[in-house]
Design a protein around this motif. Structure first.
Motif, PDB file in Angstrom:
ATOM      1  N   GLU A 125      -4.961  -4.055  -5.334  1.00 20.29           N
ATOM      2  CA  GLU A 125      -5.527  -3.667  -4.037  1.00 20.29           C
ATOM      3  C   GLU A 125      -5.468  -2.155  -3.830  1.00 20.29           C
ATOM      4  O   GLU A 125      -6.286  -1.588  -3.109  1.00 20.29           O
ATOM      5  CB  GLU A 125      -4.768  -4.364  -2.911  1.00 20.29           C
ATOM      6  CG  GLU A 125      -5.048  -5.855  -2.793  1.00 20.29           C
ATOM      7  CD  GLU A 125      -4.192  -6.516  -1.731  1.00 20.29           C
ATOM      8  OE1 GLU A 125      -3.389  -5.799  -1.085  1.00 20.29           O
ATOM      9  OE2 GLU A 125      -4.320  -7.739  -1.539  1.00 20.29           O
ATOM     10  N   ARG A 126      -4.523  -1.491  -4.473  1.00 20.86           N
ATOM     11  CA  ARG A 126      -4.297  -0.058  -4.259  1.00 20.86           C
ATOM     12  C   ARG A 126      -4.661   0.803  -5.458  1.00 20.86           C
ATOM     13  O   ARG A 126      -4.431   2.009  -5.455  1.00 20.86           O
ATOM     14  CB  ARG A 126      -2.823   0.164  -3.881  1.00 20.86           C
ATOM     15  CG  ARG A 126      -2.509  -0.396  -2.504  1.00 20.86           C
ATOM     16  CD  ARG A 126      -1.023  -0.666  -2.334  1.00 20.86           C
ATOM     17  NE  ARG A 126      -0.752  -1.175  -0.982  1.00 20.86           N
ATOM     18  CZ  ARG A 126      -0.963  -2.439  -0.626  1.00 20.86           C
ATOM     19  NH1 ARG A 126      -1.448  -3.311  -1.496  1.00 20.86           N
ATOM     20  NH2 ARG A 126      -0.696  -2.828   0.608  1.00 20.86           N
TER      21      ARG A 126
ATOM     22  N   HIS B 274       6.206 -14.292  -8.471  1.00 19.44           N
ATOM     23  CA  HIS B 274       6.611 -12.956  -8.028  1.00 19.44           C
ATOM     24  C   HIS B 274       5.778 -11.887  -8.731  1.00 19.44           C
ATOM     25  O   HIS B 274       5.259 -10.956  -8.088  1.00 19.44           O
ATOM     26  CB  HIS B 274       8.102 -12.743  -8.321  1.00 19.44           C
ATOM     27  CG  HIS B 274       8.614 -11.392  -7.939  1.00 19.44           C
ATOM     28  ND1 HIS B 274       9.395 -11.180  -6.820  1.00 19.44           N
ATOM     29  CD2 HIS B 274       8.454 -10.173  -8.516  1.00 19.44           C
ATOM     30  CE1 HIS B 274       9.689  -9.898  -6.735  1.00 19.44           C
ATOM     31  NE2 HIS B 274       9.130  -9.266  -7.758  1.00 19.44           N
TER      32      HIS B 274
ATOM     33  N   TRP C 279      -0.845  -6.823  -5.354  1.00 18.11           N
ATOM     34  CA  TRP C 279      -0.571  -5.624  -4.539  1.00 18.11           C
ATOM     35  C   TRP C 279      -1.092  -4.380  -5.239  1.00 18.11           C
ATOM     36  O   TRP C 279      -1.741  -3.527  -4.621  1.00 18.11           O
ATOM     37  CB  TRP C 279       0.929  -5.521  -4.286  1.00 18.11           C
ATOM     38  CG  TRP C 279       1.348  -4.364  -3.427  1.00 18.11           C
ATOM     39  CD1 TRP C 279       1.541  -4.377  -2.090  1.00 18.11           C
ATOM     40  CD2 TRP C 279       1.624  -3.022  -3.864  1.00 18.11           C
ATOM     41  NE1 TRP C 279       1.917  -3.125  -1.656  1.00 18.11           N
ATOM     42  CE2 TRP C 279       1.977  -2.279  -2.729  1.00 18.11           C
ATOM     43  CE3 TRP C 279       1.610  -2.383  -5.107  1.00 18.11           C
ATOM     44  CZ2 TRP C 279       2.315  -0.932  -2.790  1.00 18.11           C
ATOM     45  CZ3 TRP C 279       1.939  -1.029  -5.171  1.00 18.11           C
ATOM     46  CH2 TRP C 279       2.288  -0.317  -4.020  1.00 18.11           C
TER      47      TRP C 279
ATOM     48  N   GLY D 102       3.753   1.081   2.270  1.00 19.77           N
ATOM     49  CA  GLY D 102       2.592   1.326   3.108  1.00 19.77           C
ATOM     50  C   GLY D 102       1.341   1.653   2.318  1.00 19.77           C
ATOM     51  O   GLY D 102       1.201   1.253   1.160  1.00 19.77           O
TER      52      GLY D 102
ATOM     53  N   GLY E  10      11.011  -3.676  -3.050  1.00 20.58           N
ATOM     54  CA  GLY E  10      10.028  -4.146  -2.079  1.00 20.58           C
ATOM     55  C   GLY E  10       8.857  -3.195  -1.991  1.00 20.58           C
ATOM     56  O   GLY E  10       9.015  -2.024  -1.609  1.00 20.58           O
ATOM     57  N   LEU E  11       7.672  -3.654  -2.355  1.00 16.50           N
ATOM     58  CA  LEU E  11       6.504  -2.791  -2.361  1.00 16.50           C
ATOM     59  C   LEU E  11       5.856  -2.651  -0.989  1.00 16.50           C
ATOM     60  O   LEU E  11       5.200  -1.655  -0.708  1.00 16.50           O
ATOM     61  CB  LEU E  11       5.476  -3.336  -3.355  1.00 16.50           C
ATOM     62  CG  LEU E  11       5.933  -3.358  -4.822  1.00 16.50           C
ATOM     63  CD1 LEU E  11       4.873  -4.031  -5.683  1.00 16.50           C
ATOM     64  CD2 LEU E  11       6.218  -1.958  -5.321  1.00 16.50           C
ATOM     65  N   VAL E  12       6.057  -3.630  -0.129  1.00 20.13           N
ATOM     66  CA  VAL E  12       5.396  -3.620   1.182  1.00 20.13           C
ATOM     67  C   VAL E  12       5.798  -2.394   1.989  1.00 20.13           C
ATOM     68  O   VAL E  12       4.988  -1.797   2.709  1.00 20.13           O
ATOM     69  CB  VAL E  12       5.727  -4.912   1.962  1.00 20.13           C
ATOM     70  CG1 VAL E  12       5.120  -4.870   3.359  1.00 20.13           C
ATOM     71  CG2 VAL E  12       5.204  -6.131   1.207  1.00 20.13           C
ATOM     72  N   ALA E  13       7.058  -1.976   1.864  1.00 21.43           N
ATOM     73  CA  ALA E  13       7.557  -0.860   2.653  1.00 21.43           C
ATOM     74  C   ALA E  13       6.887   0.462   2.304  1.00 21.43           C
ATOM     75  O   ALA E  13       7.000   1.434   3.059  1.00 21.43           O
ATOM     76  CB  ALA E  13       9.077  -0.733   2.465  1.00 21.43           C
TER      77      ALA E  13
ATOM     78  N   LYS F 236       2.276 -11.568  -7.385  1.00 19.31           N
ATOM     79  CA  LYS F 236       2.182 -10.822  -6.128  1.00 19.31           C
ATOM     80  C   LYS F 236       2.204  -9.316  -6.381  1.00 19.31           C
ATOM     81  O   LYS F 236       1.492  -8.555  -5.712  1.00 19.31           O
ATOM     82  CB  LYS F 236       3.329 -11.228  -5.201  1.00 19.31           C
ATOM     83  CG  LYS F 236       3.195 -12.635  -4.644  1.00 19.31           C
ATOM     84  CD  LYS F 236       4.382 -12.992  -3.751  1.00 19.31           C
ATOM     85  CE  LYS F 236       4.246 -14.413  -3.221  1.00 19.31           C
ATOM     86  NZ  LYS F 236       5.416 -14.790  -2.377  1.00 19.31           N
TER      87      LYS F 236
END
Length: 359
Positions: free
Chosen positions: A175-176, A165, A172, A141, A136-139, A168
């Motif tokens: 964006e970073r 998938h 992600w 931050g 999970g990449l969301v965690a 996404k």
């Protein structure tokens, strides 16, 4: 000195000795090394190029790069400029050194799946970075992440990540400012599901910016002994890798480049090998399920990810007593502690021996 984990396969030695003592001999389904012959057309190409006294090209011959680009277009719907193809000395080498080659630094995190080929972890450590296993990449931050590995089909599980998938993950990362490296070494071995490349337009939107795809001929063409693979994707990233590799002397031998060119251009031998693997996989899967194992994921690739509910080492022990050697799931992460990885790369005779013993 960089602290590296113990080489995991050494821990299998006692179980290998037990399996070798079986009256009918060991059936080794642990590592997954190819056992079938190198295709004759490839061996002829290697021999024809064997008088190779000069230094080969780090970038690879134009013919090799064109063959790789042609294979990607024919089989995976991916369009790359041959100039953006770079041969590597086996893909394990690239996996291990990619963080270093991309200037990943101490304190940076290198992300890879929770169940993963151990060399992703090792590659991060060699660069002095922090290996971080996460699905999970969301965690994570807002922190800076220079490199994210994805692996579809997965080693060890055979899980396939759908295009949505992967898209996404790409969004992600962009964006970073992170690079996504996709290990696609089993992409041609879809069974119940067909894998898709990170470079496919459905995933990347037609742009390869920030993306690298890694491909191997070890399994497709039985060339594990040749150390034949390539990386392609973002032109700027490939150019950077090429420049560093020129300085470091990381060059695929010229005869291997010739053999790899022929292998990529010839689909007939790959289809024959795929049929062999399909038959072995079907036989093993049926026997394992009948003997009480549950197969999870394993919709592609060269492994069956299995569990009977007990600990992975207990399963390894019991199978070794029947002369069958498999890999414990915790080699690939703590999430695998109740699973085993079973390779389908043994000969037909050894696969049939496993089926008889499981019965």
């Amino acid at each position: 000195m960089i602290k590296l984990p113990d080489f995991p396969w050494d821990r299998l030695t006692p179980y290998k000795e037990v399996a070798q003592a079986h009256p009918d001999g060991i059936a080794d389904l642990s590592i997954g090394t190819p056992v079938d012959s190198v295709p004759e057309v490839v061996r002829q190409a290697l021999a024809a190029a064997s008088d190779s006294p000069g230094y080969p090209q780090t970038h690879g011959t134009p013919g090799l790069r064109a063959a790789a680009a042609g294979w990607l277009a024919r089989h995976h719907g991916v369009t790359v400029d041959p100039d953006n193809v770079l041969p590597v000395i086996g893909t394990k080498e690239l996996v291990a050194w990619l963080p270093t080659l991309l200037d990943v630094r101490a304190g940076d995190r290198v992300i890879f799946p929770e169940l993963a080929y151990p060399t992703y972890d090792v590659g991060a450590r060699l660069a002095g970075a922090e290996p971080f296993a996460s699905d999970g990449l969301v965690a994570l931050g807002p922190e800076r992440v220079p490199l994210v590995w994805v692996n579809s089909p997965s080693n060890p599980t055979g899980r396939v990540l759908p295009a949505g998938h992967l898209a996404k993950v790409v969004a992600w990362a962009r964006e970073r400012g992170a690079i996504v490296a996709s290990d696609e070494c089993y992409i041609g071995l879809g069974w119940e599901e067909q894998p898709v490349s990170i470079l496919h337009p459905d995933v990347c939107g037609g742009s390869h910016e920030g993306l690298l795809a890694v491909h191997s001929l070890s399994k497709r063409s039985n060339l594990a002994g040749y150390r034949a693979g390539f990386v392609t994707g973002d032109p700027d990233l490939v150019a950077h890798l090429l420049e560093v590799r020129k300085h470091a002397g990381m060059i695929m031998p010229g005869p291997v480049q010739a053999a790899m060119t022929v292998a990529l251009d010839d689909d007939a031998h790959a289809e024959e090998q795929r049929a062999r693997y399909a038959a072995r996989r079907s036989a093993l899967r049926t026997a394992l399920v009948s003997a009480g194992w549950r197969i999870e994921h394993s919709t592609a690739g060269l492994y069956l990810w299995a569990s009977d509910g007990s600990g992975c080492w207990e399963q390894v022990r019991r199978l070794s007593e029947s002369g069958i050697l498999v890999a414990p799931g915790d080699f690939y992460g703590v999430a695998g502690k109740q699973h085993i990885r079973i390779a389908i790369t043994a000969t037909d005779e050894r696969i049939n021996a496993v089926v008889r013993r499981l019965q």
